[in-house]
Design an enzyme around this catalytic site. Sequence first.
Site: not given
Ligand code: APR
Length: 245
Positions: A119, A148, A127, A188, A190
């Site tokens: 990402h 810019c 710019c 980490g 989702s």
């Molecule tokens: N260690 C590991 N995982 C964790 C922790 C921790 N301490 N705390 C929270 N989490 C988990 C949550 O349970 C969740 O499953 O991290 C995950 C975060 O999920 P999101 O916030 O959806 O993040 P992500 O999966 O990276 O989102 C993907 O969404 O908004 C867009 O571009 C943005 O890159 C991002 C994409």
Amino acid sequence: MKNQLEQAAHAIKSAKKIVAFTGAGISVESGIPPFRGEGGIWNTYDPIVLDLDYFFSHYSQAWQAIKSIFYDFLKDKKPNDAHHVLAKWEANSRLEAIITQNIDNLHIEAGSRNVIEFHGNAQRINCTDCGLLIEAGKWTFTEKTPFCPDCGGRLKPDFVFFGENIPHQAFLDSQQAALTCDVMLIIGASGEVSPANRIPELAKTNGATIIEINPGETLYTNRVTDIYLKGAAGKVLSDIDTALQ
Ligand code: APR
């Protein structure tokens, strides 16, 4: 958990090529909130601020939110144990690459080198008119709405907005890594956002063992994951590292 931990350590020890796929959760122990779930950024801010059309049609409003979320707040954040363990494993040739959805630059700051930024990265600001590249870490936002310094054009952070394509090379490199690894660590993430969320599935269909680290279950846990380690990334990765000694 010990059994799962031992299984994970055994899979890592016997792996030929390990790739990590990381999401916002790996940076939570650095003090950076995730996007979703408890304390998530999208509980406070409207994701519209990262919509590409909205950004260009509401440049000033979008930049106010982007500046506070990704620059004011990220400025003093440091890598945590999770980032450091992955950097150590790469240095010891145990880990081949990291595919990260994160734009916080913490894997690089921890010393990881083969980081595929699916990402993009908030540290780079471009710019859109003259192409000037600004390093966010060395730049002070003098105006509420930045333009810019060279040509006065509109500036865009070098990370992927909703509605924007994934950087082509990052997409290809991620596919290649997913199709050639025999263990993938999902840390980490989702699994809510495509096309990033397809990467672990690609590794799985190619026969990789999927190890997932997350305090809560996700869209991967019962579909893609082979070994689920419930817990925070820094703690669990440190425990695995200890088990590997
Ligand atoms: N260690 C590991 N995982 C964790 C922790 C921790 N301490 N705390 C929270 N989490 C988990 C949550 O349970 C969740 O499953 O991290 C995950 C975060 O999920 P999101 O916030 O959806 O993040 P992500 O999966 O990276 O989102 C993907 O969404 O908004 C867009 O571009 C943005 O890159 C991002 C994409």
